[in-house]
Design a protein around this motif. Sequence first.
Motif, PDB file in Angstrom:
ATOM      1  N   GLN A  83       0.822  -1.210   0.000  1.00 40.09           N
ATOM      2  CA  GLN A  83       0.000   0.000   0.000  1.00 40.09           C
ATOM      3  C   GLN A  83       0.855   1.257   0.000  1.00 40.09           C
ATOM      4  O   GLN A  83       0.454   2.274  -0.570  1.00 40.09           O
ATOM      5  CB  GLN A  83      -0.946   0.005   1.200  1.00 40.09           C
TER       6      GLN A  83
ATOM      7  N   ASN B  44      -6.067   4.576   3.906  1.00 40.69           N
ATOM      8  CA  ASN B  44      -7.155   3.671   4.260  1.00 40.69           C
ATOM      9  C   ASN B  44      -6.700   2.644   5.283  1.00 40.69           C
ATOM     10  O   ASN B  44      -7.458   2.246   6.168  1.00 40.69           O
ATOM     11  CB  ASN B  44      -7.674   2.941   3.006  1.00 40.69           C
ATOM     12  N   VAL B  45      -5.440   2.211   5.137  1.00 46.31           N
ATOM     13  CA  VAL B  45      -4.905   1.243   6.088  1.00 46.31           C
ATOM     14  C   VAL B  45      -4.803   1.882   7.472  1.00 46.31           C
ATOM     15  O   VAL B  45      -5.200   1.296   8.484  1.00 46.31           O
ATOM     16  CB  VAL B  45      -3.519   0.734   5.633  1.00 46.31           C
TER      17      VAL B  45
ATOM     18  N   GLY C  95     -11.668   0.443  -5.346  1.00 50.58           N
ATOM     19  CA  GLY C  95     -12.427  -0.750  -4.995  1.00 50.58           C
ATOM     20  C   GLY C  95     -11.522  -1.680  -4.240  1.00 50.58           C
ATOM     21  O   GLY C  95     -10.483  -1.267  -3.711  1.00 50.58           O
ATOM     22  N   ALA C  96     -11.912  -2.938  -4.197  1.00 52.91           N
ATOM     23  CA  ALA C  96     -11.083  -3.933  -3.557  1.00 52.91           C
ATOM     24  C   ALA C  96      -9.782  -4.041  -4.345  1.00 52.91           C
ATOM     25  O   ALA C  96      -9.797  -4.138  -5.557  1.00 52.91           O
ATOM     26  CB  ALA C  96     -11.815  -5.269  -3.553  1.00 52.91           C
ATOM     27  N   GLY C  97      -8.654  -3.973  -3.644  1.00 58.47           N
ATOM     28  CA  GLY C  97      -7.378  -4.153  -4.317  1.00 58.47           C
ATOM     29  C   GLY C  97      -6.705  -2.874  -4.755  1.00 58.47           C
ATOM     30  O   GLY C  97      -5.624  -2.910  -5.313  1.00 58.47           O
ATOM     31  N   ASN C  98      -7.331  -1.711  -4.541  1.00 55.48           N
ATOM     32  CA  ASN C  98      -6.583  -0.477  -4.790  1.00 55.48           C
ATOM     33  C   ASN C  98      -6.788   0.582  -3.725  1.00 55.48           C
ATOM     34  O   ASN C  98      -6.948   1.753  -4.021  1.00 55.48           O
ATOM     35  CB  ASN C  98      -6.829   0.075  -6.203  1.00 55.48           C
ATOM     36  N   GLN C  99      -6.728   0.144  -2.485  1.00 55.81           N
ATOM     37  CA  GLN C  99      -6.802   1.090  -1.382  1.00 55.81           C
ATOM     38  C   GLN C  99      -5.407   1.643  -1.085  1.00 55.81           C
ATOM     39  O   GLN C  99      -4.402   1.013  -1.388  1.00 55.81           O
ATOM     40  CB  GLN C  99      -7.365   0.392  -0.138  1.00 55.81           C
TER      41      GLN C  99
END
Lengths: 384, 284
Positions: B63, B236-237, B228-232
Motif C-alpha cells: 500500500q 485507508n490502512v 475498490g477492492a485491491g486499490n486502497q
Amino acid sequence: MSRQSSRGTALTIASLIAALALALGLSACGGGGGIGGGGDKEAETVKLEGKPSGSLTISNWPLYIDSGTVPAFEKASGVSVKYIEDVNDNNSFFGKMQPLLSQGQSGGRSVFVVTDWMAAKMRELGYLQNLDKSAIPNVEANLAKSLRHPSFDPNRDFSVPWQTGLGGLIVRKDLAPNIHSVCDLFDPQYKGKVDFLNEVIETVPLVMACEGVEPDSASEADWTKAIDKIGKAVEEGQIRRFTGNDYARDLTSGDAVAVIGWSGDAVQLQADNPNIEFRMPTEGCSLWSDNMVIPVGAPNPTAGEAWMNYVYDPEVQANIAEYVNYVTPVEGVKEVLAEREPALAKNQLIFPSEAFTKNCFTQPKLSAEELQKVTQAYDAVING
Amino acid sequence: MTLRRRIVPYLLLGPGTIWLLLFFVVPLFYMAELSLRSGTFGNYEFTWHWANYSEALDLYDTQLVRSFLYAGVATLIALLIAYPLAYTIAFKAGRWRNALLFAVVAPFFTTYLIRTIAWETILSDDSPVTKVLHAIGLAPSGHVLATGGAVIAGLTYNFLPFMILPIYASLERIDVRLIEAARDLYSSAAQAFWRVTLPLSAPGVIAGTLLTFIPAAGDYVNAQFLGGAGNQMIGNVIQALYLSQSNYPSAAALSFVLMALIMVAVVIYIRFAGSEALMGEESR
C-alpha cells in the motif's frame, strides 16, 4: 546569496510546506487520546432518581426514527430530548467515544445505539452500565421472545434492542436472477459486479454458512478459510468493493448486481426500484440487533430508561416501525399496523415468520482478542 | 528602546508558536509515544516497541508503494493540465483572467466529500465517460469506478487547484520584458519559453507539485469512494488500524513511516529539481 545557503533556504521552505501538509494529513486521521480500559470489569447498575425530568441526549444512527416520536415523548414525560444522529458505523463511533468512555465519561450522552457485537465489546471493556429493570416494565412485557436471551447478554442486563434486522442478499433481479446463496456471489459471471460489507462480523459468517460451517461454532481455521476465500475473490477482481450502506448507490446504478446487505435497506430500495429485492440466502441469514445501552458516566439515566420504556409501547413502536422498515423487537406492533397499514404487517422483511427465518443465525460471539484477530485479517483483505 | 525592539519580534511570533506547539508538536509527541507502545487494546503500554515500525513497513509495503505511485501519477497529470492553464490565465486571458481564476477556485465552494462522491456518478459503469473509455480501449474490464485509475483521476481532480494557483502566481510575476528581450535576441518562441519563462516559473511548479503530492500520498477519501477492492491506499490502512482494529500503536507507527518516507522523497526532489529553481533572481 550564495548557492549553498539558497539551497538551505529551499530546504527550509520545503520542509515547512511538508510539515504543514503532514499536520493536515495527521489531523484527518483522528487520534486516540486516552488509551485504556474503563475501570472495573464488574459493571455498575444505573442509579435512578424519582420521576424522569431534565434533559436527555440520545445518539442513534441516521434515519432510524420517525419525526413524531421524540416530540411525543417530550410532551408525555416532560423531559427535553437532544436526539443526535452521530452513529454512522460501529467502529468509527467506537473510535470517537473510546477516549471518553475510558475516562468514565459519555460526552453528555445518556443512551446510544450500537450493534450486538459492539455492545458486547464495550461491555467487556467496562464501558456500559447495567439497567434497573424496575423502570422499564414495557420492555419486560413486550420484548420479542426470540430476543430475550442473546448469547452476548443472556438476561438483557445492559442492552435493549432498538431495531433488529436480517443480513442476507440484496439483488437486482433483472441483472442477477440466479443468485440464491452467498456462495453464488463468487460465480465468475458476476465478476466485478458484487459488493461485500466492510464489517467482518456481518460478512464472514454468511460466507461460512454457505460453505456449510455453522458460524456460532466455527473454529479459527474456519474463519481463516472464509477470509482467504474472500481474499482470493478480491485478487481475481470478483468483488467490486467493500461498502457500508453505500451499496445502495451501486445497486441503483447497476454497478453492482448483487450485494451482501440488510433487510431494511432492501425494503426502502425496492420502494424506489422494483427490480431490487432482498433474497433470503438458501443457507440462511444473519440476525442482528442494534441495542440501546447506557454508557458509564451517562447523565440522567432515569430519563434514559423512561425513553426505553416509552418506545416499547406498541402504539409508539408502530410509528417507528412504519418509518424505518426494519424488524421491530416489540410484540403487539404487528396487530397495531395490521389495522393501520396491512401491507406492512404482511411484509416478511418487517414481520418475518418463523418459517422464513428458520435457517438464520445470530451473530457469533467472539472474545475481544478473537474479534481483533479476524478484523485484522479481514481488513488486510479489504485494503489489500 | 533597544530592549523593546528586541522583544517585539518574539511577541509577534508568539501566537503562531503557541498554536504550533499546542496543536502540532504536542500531538506529534503523543503520537510518537503511542507508536512505541505494545500490548492489546485496553492495555497498551509504553515499552519502546520499535517492532511496530518494522511490522508497518513489512505488512503494508504494497500500500505504501501504491500510494506513492498513485500520488506521483496524479501529480504529473495535474502538472500537465495545470501548466498550460495557468499560462493561459497569466498571459492570454486578458479581461477573462479573474473569471477564469474564479472558475479554478469555484469547486471549493462544495465540500471535498461531495465533489468526490459526484465522481462516482461520472465514472459509473453505464455513464457515457466509461462507455467512451471502454470503446477506445482504456477500460478493458468495462468499468472505471473501483479501479486504481479512478483513484488517480479523483486525486488529480481534487488537488488540481493546488497546482494551478502557485504556478499562476509565479507566471504572473514574470516581467514580460524579459521574454520580449529573448525574442529580440533572436530566440524562437519555444526557446524563449524553455530558457526564460519555464525557469522563472519553476518555484511555482515546485510549490505546486509539493502541495499536490504530499496530501495526495496520504489521502484516503478518493480510494474509499472511487477505489475498490485491491486499490486502497496507505491512508485507508491507517484509518482501518485506528477505527476498525483500535490498533493505535501500529496506526501511529505507520503514520510516522509515511511521514518519514514523504519527507525523504521531498528532500530528494528539492535537491535535484529544486535547488536551481528556487535560487531566485537575486543570485543570478
